[in-house]
Scaffold this active site. Structure first.
Site, short mmCIF file in Angstrom:
data_model
loop_
_atom_site.label_atom_id
_atom_site.label_comp_id
_atom_site.label_asym_id
_atom_site.label_seq_id
_atom_site.Cartn_x
_atom_site.Cartn_y
_atom_site.Cartn_z
N ARG A 160 27.59 -54.13 22.67
CA ARG A 160 26.34 -53.78 22.19
C ARG A 160 25.19 -54.70 21.69
NH1 ARG A 160 25.99 -48.10 22.96
NH2 ARG A 160 27.51 -47.56 24.23
N ARG A 190 19.91 -46.86 27.00
CA ARG A 190 19.54 -46.67 25.58
C ARG A 190 18.56 -47.58 25.15
NH1 ARG A 190 23.49 -44.89 21.25
NH2 ARG A 190 21.46 -44.38 20.59
N ASP A 240 21.32 -40.11 25.00
CA ASP A 240 22.09 -40.30 23.65
C ASP A 240 20.76 -40.62 22.52
OD1 ASP A 240 25.00 -40.96 24.28
OD2 ASP A 240 23.85 -42.15 25.94
N GLU A 281 20.46 -43.77 14.81
CA GLU A 281 21.09 -44.85 14.06
C GLU A 281 20.72 -46.43 14.77
OE1 GLU A 281 24.19 -45.69 10.89
OE2 GLU A 281 25.14 -45.49 13.01
N CYS A 311 25.86 -42.11 13.04
CA CYS A 311 24.83 -42.52 14.15
C CYS A 311 23.69 -41.28 14.41
CB CYS A 311 25.97 -42.02 15.48
SG CYS A 311 27.46 -42.59 15.28
N HIS A 338 31.28 -49.24 17.82
CA HIS A 338 30.41 -50.01 16.82
C HIS A 338 31.07 -50.33 15.54
CE1 HIS A 338 27.03 -47.69 18.94
NE2 HIS A 338 26.64 -49.01 18.93
C1 CIR Z 1 26.66 -44.42 22.88
O1 CIR Z 1 27.71 -44.72 23.39
O2 CIR Z 1 25.88 -44.97 22.75
C2 CIR Z 1 26.60 -42.93 22.31
N1 CIR Z 1 27.36 -42.21 22.99
C3 CIR Z 1 27.26 -42.96 20.80
C4 CIR Z 1 26.46 -43.72 19.77
C5 CIR Z 1 27.11 -43.72 18.58
N2 CIR Z 1 26.27 -44.40 17.76
C6 CIR Z 1 26.57 -45.08 16.66
O3 CIR Z 1 27.88 -45.35 16.44
N3 CIR Z 1 25.81 -45.79 15.82
#
Ligand code: CIR
Length: 258
Positions: A136, A88, A63, A68, A253, A166
């Protein structure tokens, strides 16, 4: 108004197909198409008058193109976050060098465990930052963020999240007191003071548009949102994010804008 001069992005890696997904938008990303979409995203940003730093793909972190999340870059300081998703978390160590090219060490702060924070949960409105408490981003992460921002003369307030991944999955600030709101954010009391543009449920994904120096980048395939943003008087650029959407990723993101 020119507010942002720099953008950092990271190229998607082949392991993107193994990224985290809620399954809301089914299917696995097509890597070649994701690369093409990333190229177009970078071009769109350049058209907004920013220089774009392109970091190389990092196969260890599926990812990691969602750059971001491991950092928050403000006018006064940079904050390296501590991503709450275990797969992550290591991305925070890989973003530091890029951040150091723009911020001296005395202006860089770090969210420390047990605090967790992801940049997607932080929405900047001038010198105030709304932060979503999510799966998160935890209470301790928000406490540390608040303390760091205060040190640099900025403020922070918590927004409770119920449905979205998010904060910026569902609400985004387009400057000039304008906010795009969808779902659970439509009637949040803390956003009542803004001019809120309500996104129809079937276009909820497009609540995640980004304002870059008076241009708004809008995801492809959302005509009502595109029309609404145009009606606000903004120049718009449409970028297809279909492959990132499969991983719950959107326009914000994919970059750090500062
Ligand atoms: C995640 O679940 O972390 C990634 N697949 C998507 C992240 C999206 N990022 C964001 O909204 N800033």
């Amino acid at each position: 108004m020119k507010k942002f001069n720099h953008v950092i992005v990271r190229r998607p890696c082949r392991a993107l197909t193994e990224g985290i997904t809620s399954g809301l938008f089914p299917g696995k990303p097509n890597y070649e198409l994701a690369l093409k979409q990333h190229d177009a995203y970078i071009e769109a940003l350049k058209e907004c008058g920013v220089d774009v730093t392109v970091l190389p793909a990092d196969e260890r972190y599926p990812d990691s193109c969602f750059v971001e999340d491991p950092a928050l870059l403000t006018r006064a300081c940079a904050i390296i976050t501590n991503p709450g998703a275990p797969s992550r978390n290591g991305e925070k160590d890989e973003i530091i060098d890029a951040v150091r090219k723009f911020y001296p060490e005395e202006k860089i702060r770090y969210i420390q465990a047990p605090g967790t924070l992801e940049g997607g949960d932080v929405m900047m409105v001038g010198d105030h930052f709304y932060v979503g408490r999510s799966a998160r981003t935890n209470e301790e992460g928000i406490r540390q963020l608040t303390e760091i921002l205060a040190e640099f003369g900025m403020t922070c307030s918590e927004v409770h999240l119920e449905e979205v991944l998010h904060l910026k999955t569902g609400v985004n600030y387009l400057e000039n007191n304008i906010m795009l709101v969808s779902g659970e954010f439509v009637d949040k009391p803390e956003f009542m003071k803004y001019h809120r543009v309500q996104i129809p449920e079937e276009e909820a994904y497009a609540a995640n548009c980004i304002w870059v120096n008076d241009t708004v980048i809008v995801p492809e395939g959302y005509p009502a949102v595109l029309a609404a943003v145009k009606d606000l008087g903004y120049r718009t650029i449409v970028v297809d994010t279909s492959e990132y959407r499969k991983l719950d990723g959107g326009l914000s993101c994919l970059s750090l804008r500062f």
